[in-house]
Structures are given as structure tokens and as C-alpha cells.
Design a protein around this motif. Structure first.
Motif, PDB file in Angstrom:
ATOM      1  N   ASP A  24      -4.735   0.353   6.989  1.00  0.00           N
ATOM      2  CA  ASP A  24      -5.395  -0.409   5.928  1.00  0.00           C
ATOM      3  C   ASP A  24      -4.361  -1.223   5.148  1.00  0.00           C
ATOM      4  OD1 ASP A  24      -7.672  -1.048   4.103  1.00  0.00           O
ATOM      5  OD2 ASP A  24      -6.477   0.128   2.686  1.00  0.00           O
ATOM      6  N   ASN A  25      -3.253  -0.596   4.809  1.00  0.00           N
ATOM      7  CA  ASN A  25      -2.182  -1.299   4.093  1.00  0.00           C
ATOM      8  C   ASN A  25      -1.600  -2.422   4.950  1.00  0.00           C
ATOM      9  OD1 ASN A  25      -0.149  -1.787   2.044  1.00  0.00           O
ATOM     10  ND2 ASN A  25       1.256  -0.685   3.366  1.00  0.00           N
ATOM     11  N   HIS A  65       4.626  -7.928  -2.679  1.00  0.00           N
ATOM     12  CA  HIS A  65       3.839  -7.008  -1.858  1.00  0.00           C
ATOM     13  C   HIS A  65       3.687  -5.659  -2.554  1.00  0.00           C
ATOM     14  CE1 HIS A  65       2.740  -4.231   1.305  1.00  0.00           C
ATOM     15  NE2 HIS A  65       3.911  -3.623   1.171  1.00  0.00           N
ATOM     16  N   GLN A  66       4.753  -5.187  -3.185  1.00  0.00           N
ATOM     17  CA  GLN A  66       4.734  -3.882  -3.834  1.00  0.00           C
ATOM     18  C   GLN A  66       3.825  -3.840  -5.067  1.00  0.00           C
ATOM     19  OE1 GLN A  66       9.097  -3.408  -4.147  1.00  0.00           O
ATOM     20  NE2 GLN A  66       8.768  -1.513  -2.990  1.00  0.00           N
ATOM     21  N   TYR A  71      -1.127  -2.065  -1.315  1.00  0.00           N
ATOM     22  CA  TYR A  71       0.103  -1.275  -1.285  1.00  0.00           C
ATOM     23  C   TYR A  71       0.036  -0.130  -2.283  1.00  0.00           C
ATOM     24  CZ  TYR A  71       4.795   0.374  -2.042  1.00  0.00           C
ATOM     25  OH  TYR A  71       5.883   1.200  -2.185  1.00  0.00           O
ATOM     26  N   LEU A  72      -0.389  -0.418  -3.508  1.00  0.00           N
ATOM     27  CA  LEU A  72      -0.460   0.627  -4.537  1.00  0.00           C
ATOM     28  C   LEU A  72      -1.435   1.729  -4.135  1.00  0.00           C
ATOM     29  CD1 LEU A  72      -0.341  -1.679  -7.674  1.00  0.00           C
ATOM     30  CD2 LEU A  72       1.512  -0.229  -6.767  1.00  0.00           C
ATOM     31  N   ARG A  73      -2.543   1.345  -3.504  1.00  0.00           N
ATOM     32  CA  ARG A  73      -3.513   2.327  -3.000  1.00  0.00           C
ATOM     33  C   ARG A  73      -2.864   3.186  -1.916  1.00  0.00           C
ATOM     34  NH1 ARG A  73      -7.411  -1.130  -2.002  1.00  0.00           N
ATOM     35  NH2 ARG A  73      -6.745  -1.568   0.116  1.00  0.00           N
ATOM     36  N   TRP A  74      -2.144   2.537  -0.978  1.00  0.00           N
ATOM     37  CA  TRP A  74      -1.465   3.260   0.102  1.00  0.00           C
ATOM     38  C   TRP A  74      -0.436   4.234  -0.468  1.00  0.00           C
ATOM     39  CZ3 TRP A  74       3.768   3.310   1.456  1.00  0.00           C
ATOM     40  CH2 TRP A  74       4.064   3.959   2.661  1.00  0.00           C
TER      41      TRP A  74
END
Length: 100
Positions: A24-25, A65-66, A71-74
Motif C-alpha cells: 500500500d505504501n 515522502h516521509q 508513509y505515516l500510515r505505513w
């Protein structure tokens, strides 16, 4: 190019959930204008070991990206799935340059 290589060891009972969250990420990352490549690899001899190969145009693109929702969810979702903390290494691409 700015390259990030991330080594991840996952708890054996979390491999499928980790792969799902990571894909997903990766799919979200591939829509970012600063991302060139995002490969999700799993070790052939140990299904709990993963390697993420990420390429961005610049370090600033990686930092952007970060801050993305995917990304934060991952990051939050996979933290308890890891057997040990992930290891990320940053590189500057020498060849090929420029990437097509």
C-alpha cells in the motif's frame, strides 16, 4: 538520484500483514512526483526478511515522502510487526545517471 535502502526483519506471524501494508505504501509512493522507483523485495531464503529499494530525484523529495499520509500510515502500522528496528541507508546514485 537519492537512493534509500531499508532492511526489515518481520515477526513470522506478521509477514502477510507487513507485505500488505508495505505494498500500500509503495503504490502511494509511486504516485509522488519525486519518486522514481520503489521496489519491495523479500529474501528467497527467509520470508521474514524484506528489502525496500527506493529512488527519489532529490533528498528533498524523500523528505517530502516521509510526510505523506501513506508513509505515516505505513510507519505506524508496521512498527509492531518488526522483529528488530528497521535499518535504512542512504546513497547517491552514480550509475546510471540520469535515470530514464
Amino acid at each position: 538520484m537519492y537512493v534509500v535502502c531499508v532492511k526489515v526483519s518481520v515477526l513470522a506471524d506478521q509477514v502477510d500483514a507487513f507485505a500488505e501494508a508495505t505494498l500500500d505504501n509503495a503504490r502511494g509512493t509511486r504516485t509522488e512526483p519525486g519518486n522514481v522507483r520503489f521496489d519491495v523485495l523479500r529474501a528467497a531464503d527467509d520470508l521474514t526478511r524484506f528489502f525496500l529499494y527506493e529512488v527519489y530525484h532529490t533528498e528533498a523529495d524523500f523528505k517530502a515522502h516521509q510526510q505523506t499520509p501513506h508513509y505515516l500510515r505505513w510507519k505506524e502500522r508496521v512498527a509492531p510487526m518488526m522483529a528488530v528496528p528497521r535499518v535504512g541507508e542512504k546513497y547517491a546514485s552514480l550509475f546510471p545517471e540520469p535515470w530514464a
